[in-house]
Design a protein around this motif. Structure first.
Motif, PDB file in Angstrom:
ATOM      1  N   GLN A 110      -6.487  99.519  47.109  1.00 25.48           N
ATOM      2  CA  GLN A 110      -6.581 100.741  47.885  1.00 25.48           C
ATOM      3  C   GLN A 110      -5.221 101.424  47.971  1.00 25.48           C
ATOM      4  N   THR A 111      -5.242 102.678  48.388  1.00 26.40           N
ATOM      5  CA  THR A 111      -4.054 103.522  48.375  1.00 26.40           C
ATOM      6  C   THR A 111      -3.633 103.897  49.781  1.00 26.40           C
ATOM      7  N   LEU A 112      -2.341 103.808  50.031  1.00 29.31           N
ATOM      8  CA  LEU A 112      -1.754 104.265  51.278  1.00 29.31           C
ATOM      9  C   LEU A 112      -1.219 105.677  51.065  1.00 29.31           C
ATOM     10  N   ARG A 113      -1.577 106.589  51.924  1.00 26.50           N
ATOM     11  CA  ARG A 113      -1.013 107.950  51.894  1.00 26.50           C
ATOM     12  C   ARG A 113      -0.102 108.087  53.109  1.00 26.50           C
ATOM     13  N   LEU A 114       1.197 107.949  52.865  1.00 24.40           N
ATOM     14  CA  LEU A 114       2.175 107.849  53.939  1.00 24.40           C
ATOM     15  C   LEU A 114       2.893 109.177  54.153  1.00 24.40           C
ATOM     16  N   VAL A 115       2.806 109.681  55.349  1.00 26.02           N
ATOM     17  CA  VAL A 115       3.385 110.987  55.680  1.00 26.02           C
ATOM     18  C   VAL A 115       4.823 110.822  56.150  1.00 26.02           C
ATOM     19  N   VAL A 116       5.704 111.655  55.620  1.00 30.19           N
ATOM     20  CA  VAL A 116       7.132 111.599  55.935  1.00 30.19           C
ATOM     21  C   VAL A 116       7.597 112.967  56.437  1.00 30.19           C
ATOM     22  N   TYR A 117       8.377 112.940  57.506  1.00 32.42           N
ATOM     23  CA  TYR A 117       8.949 114.161  58.092  1.00 32.42           C
ATOM     24  C   TYR A 117      10.458 114.119  57.858  1.00 32.42           C
ATOM     25  N   PRO A 118      10.959 114.727  56.764  1.00 36.62           N
ATOM     26  CA  PRO A 118      12.377 114.613  56.437  1.00 36.62           C
ATOM     27  C   PRO A 118      13.251 115.497  57.328  1.00 36.62           C
ATOM     28  N   THR A 119      14.437 115.031  57.642  1.00 36.42           N
ATOM     29  CA  THR A 119      15.362 115.809  58.463  1.00 36.42           C
ATOM     30  C   THR A 119      16.430 116.507  57.640  1.00 36.42           C
ATOM     31  N   GLY A 120      16.270 116.526  56.321  1.00 39.73           N
ATOM     32  CA  GLY A 120      17.190 117.223  55.429  1.00 39.73           C
ATOM     33  C   GLY A 120      16.519 117.459  54.101  1.00 39.73           C
ATOM     34  N   GLY A 121      17.099 118.362  53.282  1.00 40.96           N
ATOM     35  CA  GLY A 121      16.511 118.694  52.000  1.00 40.96           C
ATOM     36  C   GLY A 121      17.435 118.426  50.837  1.00 40.96           C
ATOM     37  N   GLY A 122      16.860 118.314  49.647  1.00 38.62           N
ATOM     38  CA  GLY A 122      17.622 118.089  48.433  1.00 38.62           C
ATOM     39  C   GLY A 122      16.773 118.372  47.219  1.00 38.62           C
ATOM     40  N   ASP A 123      17.383 118.272  46.018  1.00 38.80           N
ATOM     41  CA  ASP A 123      16.629 118.571  44.798  1.00 38.80           C
ATOM     42  C   ASP A 123      16.229 117.331  44.014  1.00 38.80           C
ATOM     43  N   LYS A 124      16.681 116.163  44.441  1.00 39.94           N
ATOM     44  CA  LYS A 124      16.222 114.894  43.881  1.00 39.94           C
ATOM     45  C   LYS A 124      15.903 113.957  45.033  1.00 39.94           C
ATOM     46  N   LEU A 125      15.029 113.000  44.757  1.00 40.22           N
ATOM     47  CA  LEU A 125      14.542 112.117  45.814  1.00 40.22           C
ATOM     48  C   LEU A 125      14.410 110.698  45.300  1.00 40.22           C
ATOM     49  N   ARG A 126      14.535 109.750  46.165  1.00 41.83           N
ATOM     50  CA  ARG A 126      14.200 108.357  45.886  1.00 41.83           C
ATOM     51  C   ARG A 126      13.707 107.735  47.182  1.00 41.83           C
ATOM     52  N   ILE A 127      12.943 106.678  47.058  1.00 42.82           N
ATOM     53  CA  ILE A 127      12.439 105.994  48.239  1.00 42.82           C
ATOM     54  C   ILE A 127      12.826 104.520  48.167  1.00 42.82           C
ATOM     55  N   LYS A 128      12.746 103.867  49.286  1.00 38.24           N
ATOM     56  CA  LYS A 128      12.929 102.416  49.320  1.00 38.24           C
ATOM     57  C   LYS A 128      11.703 101.784  49.943  1.00 38.24           C
ATOM     58  N   LEU A 129      11.123 100.833  49.211  1.00 37.72           N
ATOM     59  CA  LEU A 129      10.042 100.027  49.748  1.00 37.72           C
ATOM     60  C   LEU A 129      10.625  98.720  50.251  1.00 37.72           C
ATOM     61  N   ARG A 130      10.117  98.239  51.346  1.00 47.19           N
ATOM     62  CA  ARG A 130      10.620  97.002  51.955  1.00 47.19           C
ATOM     63  C   ARG A 130       9.447  96.128  52.343  1.00 47.19           C
ATOM     64  N   ASN A 131       9.544  94.856  51.978  1.00 43.42           N
ATOM     65  CA  ASN A 131       8.501  93.893  52.344  1.00 43.42           C
ATOM     66  C   ASN A 131       9.138  92.736  53.111  1.00 43.42           C
ATOM     67  N   PHE A 132      10.034  93.071  54.007  1.00 39.99           N
ATOM     68  CA  PHE A 132      10.844  92.082  54.705  1.00 39.99           C
ATOM     69  C   PHE A 132      10.008  91.046  55.444  1.00 39.99           C
ATOM     70  N   PHE A 133       9.011  91.489  56.166  1.00 40.56           N
ATOM     71  CA  PHE A 133       8.191  90.573  56.953  1.00 40.56           C
ATOM     72  C   PHE A 133       6.962  90.073  56.198  1.00 40.56           C
ATOM     73  N   GLY A 134       6.763  90.545  54.970  1.00 44.37           N
ATOM     74  CA  GLY A 134       5.562  90.174  54.231  1.00 44.37           C
ATOM     75  C   GLY A 134       5.545  88.707  53.829  1.00 44.37           C
ATOM     76  N   ASN A 135       4.381  88.112  53.869  1.00 43.54           N
ATOM     77  CA  ASN A 135       4.202  86.731  53.417  1.00 43.54           C
ATOM     78  C   ASN A 135       3.702  86.672  51.983  1.00 43.54           C
ATOM     79  N   ASP A 136       3.267  87.812  51.457  1.00 40.24           N
ATOM     80  CA  ASP A 136       2.692  87.870  50.120  1.00 40.24           C
ATOM     81  C   ASP A 136       3.548  88.747  49.210  1.00 40.24           C
ATOM     82  N   SER A 137       3.545  88.444  47.914  1.00 38.35           N
ATOM     83  CA  SER A 137       4.040  89.410  46.935  1.00 38.35           C
ATOM     84  C   SER A 137       2.984  90.504  46.839  1.00 38.35           C
ATOM     85  N   VAL A 138       3.410  91.743  46.566  1.00 40.80           N
ATOM     86  CA  VAL A 138       2.502  92.882  46.544  1.00 40.80           C
ATOM     87  C   VAL A 138       2.547  93.516  45.163  1.00 40.80           C
TER      88      VAL A 138
END
Length: 419
Positions: free
Chosen positions: A76-104
């Motif tokens: 299934q798909t997560l559609r995650l809404v983000v409210y940015p406090t600044g703008g730019g012309d390139k983007l990157r994200i960071k995914l974190r599974n710090f508390f996860g017990n499973d590989s995803v």
């Protein structure tokens, strides 16, 4: 656990492109973007090493993860809404599974402009790659940055990050992000970048996996990280209304002339100064482009009187450790006074006054921090200074309402961020 929209937390919180990228890397052209045409979108993806360079990169949204989902996501798909406090012309994200017990197993990740609710702007979708890969595995406890991608982001204009989870997994999350996001039905498959009726049947105010969004901009000077407990996290504020004090502060700062400062929120309900110290490296000092830290903590330390609760000296010692960690990395630190609670014992209020006197002395924590904000003076009620002004009270005598959060944001002398 997944929280359905409307609930709130209690007080005690995506073989052409790859081939081309490999060819360019093999030619030794590191540090430059790779061009590719995918569908109708022109996407720019940098090498993994380039994507981790921070010059002119700044976090414009972030959250602090608090635990693992009790629900297992499966095909299934997560559609995650983000409210940015600044703008730019390139983007990157960071995914974190710090508390996860499973590989995803992640099948695809995309970013789009948001239209409304769970709908995206047609033609705006751009795929995100991780080390040149569309699909990859995020291990339990692992962080992973996406490669940088050309995508225009504007301050205070919602974007959407879609994450397709292929196999069954419970994942790390922030259980209360004060934003409504959406989840496709179990077994519904890859819905990334799609606008189909009734695709995302569930709403959630949690934020699974997504930990940071950063942009490339020459118009941003730095990122301010707000850290502390529930009054930083936003308890008492309104979901999707962006009226936490950090949100309002971001708007104020974006209105200033010259280069801008972004603000990201790393509050976790229930945190004491010791809790903040324990997660400081992971949640605060790791933020991209950080220039300032605003620390509002200490209230939970005093929920019980000494010796069951903390003394002023213990709280100040934790503040000093936080200041040192920040100063060692040349980040400036703003400390807030501790605000009132009706539930405090008299001894707790005595310790609170000692801490506040230390914070306010010289306007710089007695010469130890880089500036202060006096939230205590903002929220306290003149007839009873150990109580929140009823006009600012969310109703629990602990957390401000939207009006109170606005007053807190407006109390900042913005010059403390330009020194």
């Amino acid at each position: 656990m997944i929280k359905v929209c409307g609930e709130c937390r209690g007080i005690f919180k995506w073989a052409v492109l790859f081939t081309l990228a490999q060819f360019i890397a093999g030619c030794g052209e590191s540090g430059s973007d790779t061009q590719a045409s995918l569908s109708s979108s022109s996407t720019t993806t940098a090498s993994a090493s380039d994507s981790n360079k921070d010059a002119n990169w700044y976090a414009v949204w972030a959250t602090a993860q608090t635990g693992v989902t009790t629900t297992r996501f499966d095909n299934q798909t997560l559609r995650l809404v983000v409210y940015p406090t600044g703008g730019g012309d390139k983007l990157r994200i960071k995914l974190r599974n710090f508390f996860g017990n499973d590989s995803v197993r992640i099948g695809a990740v995309t970013v789009s402009q948001r239209r409304e609710r769970d709908q995206i702007v047609e033609g705006s979708t751009v795929p995100l790659f991780f080390n040149g890969q569309k699909s990859f595995t995020l291990q339990a406890g692992e962080d992973m940055f996406s490669d940088s991608t050309r995508f225009a982001t504007e301050a205070f204009k919602d974007i959407v990050v879609d994450v397709f989870i292929e196999d069954s997994a419970a994942v790390s999350q922030d259980s209360a992000a004060y934003l409504t996001s959406y989840v496709g039905a179990p077994g519904s498959g890859d819905l990334t970048g799609q606008n189909s009726a009734n695709s995302f049947r569930s709403a959630t105010t949690a934020m699974p996996l997504l930990e940071e969004v950063s942009v490339f901009s020459s118009g941003i000077a730095g990122t301010i990280v707000a850290v502390g407990g529930s009054v930083v996290d936003g308890v008492g504020s309104d979901v999707d209304q962006h009226n936490r004090w950090s949100d309002v502060l971001a708007v104020r700062l974006m209105g200033q002339p010259g280069k801008k400062l972004t603000v990201v929120n790393e509050g976790v309900s229930g945190n004491t100064t010791e809790d903040v110290l324990a997660r400081f490296d992971r949640d605060i000092l790791d933020k991209t482009g950080i220039s300032h830290v605003v620390i509002y903590a200490g209230t939970n330390d005093l929920s019980l009187p000494p010796p069951l609760g903390s003394t002023a000296e213990q709280i100040m010692s934790n503040f000093r450790a936080l200041i040192k960690k920040s100063h060692d990395l040349k980040k400036k630190v703003i400390i807030s006074t501790i605000t009132p609670r009706l539930q405090y014992f008299p001894m707790s209020n005595e310790e609170r006054k000692k801490v506040n006197d230390w914070v306010k002395k010289g306007g710089n924590c007695s010469g130890e921090c880089d500036g202060i904000v006096d939230f205590d003076s903002v929220l306290s009620w003149a007839p009873y200074p150990n109580m929140i002004n009823p006009a600012f009270d969310s109703g629990d005598t602990v957390h401000p309402n939207g009006t109170g959060y606005k007053a807190m944001a407006e109390s900042f002398d913005l010059s403390i961020f330009s020194n």
